[in-house]
Structures are given as structure tokens and as C-alpha cells.
Design an enzyme around this catalytic site. Sequence first.
Site: not given
Length: 286
Positions: A143, A161-164, A168
Site C-alpha cells: 500500500g 485499516d492496518s495492524t499495529d 508490515p
Amino acid sequence: MAELNDGWFTEVFQDQGTAFSLKIKRKLHEEKSEFQTLEIYETETFGNLMVLDGCVMLTSRDNFLYHEMMTHPALFTHRDPKKVVIVGGGDCGTLREVLRHPGVEEAWQVEIDERVTRLSEKYFPELCESNEDPRANFFFGDGIQWMRDIEPNSVDVIIVDSTDPVGPAEGLFAVDFYRDCMMALRKGGIVVQQSESPLLHTETIIADVHKDMKKAGFDHVHTLPFPQPVYPTGWWSCTMAGKEKPLKYFREADAAERPFVTRYYNESIHKAALAQPQFMVDILGK
Ligand code: AG3
């Protein structure tokens, strides 16, 4: 860090000295993709559970809180969102909420790990029910690079809308990425990013997000807290930034007359989420 003891899945927040557990019926799937370890469980009371690298991503039962708050405040703050880009969001829950807005003409989900989407299709089919919508577009890849290459002034809303912000997703919490978002957005555009726990992260992650978004040229930045029982502390947030777009006012009448079903979001929740707890005002400023 994750543990499975006596039929309980536990995400341990080591540095905070806390943990969150769900009683598990059975493990449905586990694999290592090119990017991370993916696990799916069936829980006793929260439906299915998706875990990435030991971190709870979502459950069937309570993901509506997060997905609705990541989407509707931003889309009802923008005057007329037509093109929306989701960075991450591989489970397709945010995409589904975006496509509920009839004015949206084109939505892109740019997810690095295609396996998240494939497993979501299988284990969270309700989140993927809009994937065949002709307005839905999918790109599986980086992205950060995608945002760098996109045509300037071509997007209305970007949802991160990602992880912590480790592994990545680290590069998605960075001033260079926000600069690329700034370039990609049309005037009046909005970027909204999941920004972790108000209780745990206002002084660190959230303060940095504010600073970096402003550095990238966004003149309006605001954090909206909301409940999310399965994430650390049960209290989560998204941070919105506007490109020449104040965030205090939104299309309240349109939100009240929304032509779709929500379970958490409504115009009163939107207003309430704009209110800032005092400790956040003290740290982030007005
Ligand atoms: N994205 C936010 C995940 C953060 C959870 N953190 C944790 N459990 N330590 C979720 C993706 C939902 N579309």
C-alpha cells in the site's frame, strides 16, 4: 504474543501487563503466509476469531464497532465521497461499510496479504458480501508503494485499516506515507487511520500520528475514540485528517437518514465520538 491454554486464546500485552482471552471451541485454520502467521478460531461466544501474528484482528461478534467507526464518520464528514481507497482492510469489513454509501462510485482495497482476504471469504463471509459489487476493486501488494504511484488529486477518502504499527504496518504510520496521501487526495479529502488505544497510546502513537499528519500538511486532525472489546484495553480510536477540510462538522442530516443499516454508528454516536476526553485534550491540544 499469543497463548492457547485450557481452551482459551490469550493475547498478552506484555509491556502493559494485561491480556485478553476468548474461550475457544476449536482452531479452524493456521498458516504462515509470506508476511505473517494467520490463525482462525471458532470461539464459544464471539463467533469466529482472526489472529495475525498473535494479535486479535476481529471477531464475528464485535467487528461492527470498528468497521463502522473506521468508515462512516469519515464518509459523512466528506462533502461527497466518490472515490475511496482502503489501505489494509484485507478482511473486507471496511470495504463492505464503504460500499453502503450510494454516492461512492469506486472503492479500492489495497492489501499486502491476499491470504487475509481468502480466509475472510471462507470464515467471515458476511464481511465479504459486497466483494462482487461492480464498484469494488482489489489490489494485493504494498500500500505504501501504491499510494506513492497513484495519480495526484484523485481520491476523496483514504482509510488506513492496518495492524499495529510494528512489522508490515510500520510504514503506514509515517510522515512520508501521509505526504503521499496528501498528494493523492483531492481538496476537501480525508484520511482516517486506526490509531490504537486512547488509554495506552495517546502520548505515543496517537500524538505522533497528529504530529506527522500536520507535518504532511493536513490542517485539521482529530481522534475519535470508540469501544472495541477485543483489542488491548477494550477502547480504540481512529484519527481523521482533513485536506483543507474541518472535521468538526459533518453531514448530520444525511447520517440521520442513511439509507442503510448500522449497528453502532448513528448521528449521535458521531457527535459523541468527536468529543475529546480531557486527558486527550491535555496531551493533543484542542
Ligand atoms: N485492525 C486493527 C488491529 C489492531 C489490533 N491490535 C491488537 N490486537 N494488538 C484490524 C483489522 C480489521 N479490519
